[in-house]
Design a protein around this motif. Sequence first.
Motif, PDB file in Angstrom:
ATOM      1  N   SER A  26       1.290  -1.174  -0.115  1.00 24.32           N
ATOM      2  CA  SER A  26       0.348  -0.348  -0.116  1.00 24.32           C
ATOM      3  C   SER A  26       0.647   1.169  -0.431  1.00 24.32           C
ATOM      4  O   SER A  26       1.971   1.341   0.263  1.00 24.32           O
ATOM      5  CB  SER A  26      -0.984   0.287   0.880  1.00 24.32           C
ATOM      6  N   THR A  47      -2.019   4.904  -3.881  1.00 27.20           N
ATOM      7  CA  THR A  47      -3.022   3.934  -3.843  1.00 27.20           C
ATOM      8  C   THR A  47      -2.398   2.844  -2.362  1.00 27.20           C
ATOM      9  O   THR A  47      -1.441   2.899  -2.056  1.00 27.20           O
ATOM     10  CB  THR A  47      -1.726   3.436  -5.702  1.00 27.20           C
ATOM     11  N   ARG A  68     -10.676   1.044  -2.841  1.00 26.79           N
ATOM     12  CA  ARG A  68      -9.989   0.933  -3.841  1.00 26.79           C
ATOM     13  C   ARG A  68      -9.271   1.974  -4.440  1.00 26.79           C
ATOM     14  O   ARG A  68     -10.463   2.717  -5.315  1.00 26.79           O
ATOM     15  CB  ARG A  68      -9.771  -0.253  -5.092  1.00 26.79           C
ATOM     16  N   THR A  70      -6.197   4.726  -6.562  1.00 26.76           N
ATOM     17  CA  THR A  70      -5.606   4.332  -7.469  1.00 26.76           C
ATOM     18  C   THR A  70      -4.890   5.652  -7.935  1.00 26.76           C
ATOM     19  O   THR A  70      -5.612   6.343  -9.210  1.00 26.76           O
ATOM     20  CB  THR A  70      -5.576   3.575  -8.705  1.00 26.76           C
ATOM     21  N   ASN A  71      -3.662   6.051  -7.492  1.00 22.71           N
ATOM     22  CA  ASN A  71      -3.256   7.696  -7.981  1.00 22.71           C
ATOM     23  C   ASN A  71      -4.700   8.716  -7.736  1.00 22.71           C
ATOM     24  O   ASN A  71      -4.939   9.128  -8.730  1.00 22.71           O
ATOM     25  CB  ASN A  71      -2.785   7.741  -9.243  1.00 22.71           C
TER      26      ASN A  71
END
Length: 95
Positions: A26, A47, A68, A70-71
């Motif tokens: 992570s 992320t 979740r 992501t960037n």
Amino acid sequence: MPQRLLALIAGFAIAAVPATAVAAPSQLHDCGTKVEQSVGTGWCSGTGTFSIQVTCADGTSVTGSWIRVTNGYGVRSLSCSHQALATGVTIVEAP
């Protein structure tokens, strides 16, 4: 003999398949929490995958589904049941 040759070729073909990539650890950062009356909120940037657990004044707790990121940025808010006051929020990162 042809069966042995086929088995040998199949063995080489399986061995040539690349390994599945393991997810990177992570990279969540700038995480925070807040409590407002019966609602607990948690957020993180970066992320990774996380959830929140809200503890309530009536002794119960509520856990959210996984988020979740992501960037980017993720936020989750949960309410205590029966309008009990929220007393704390914990961010839980996915294993």
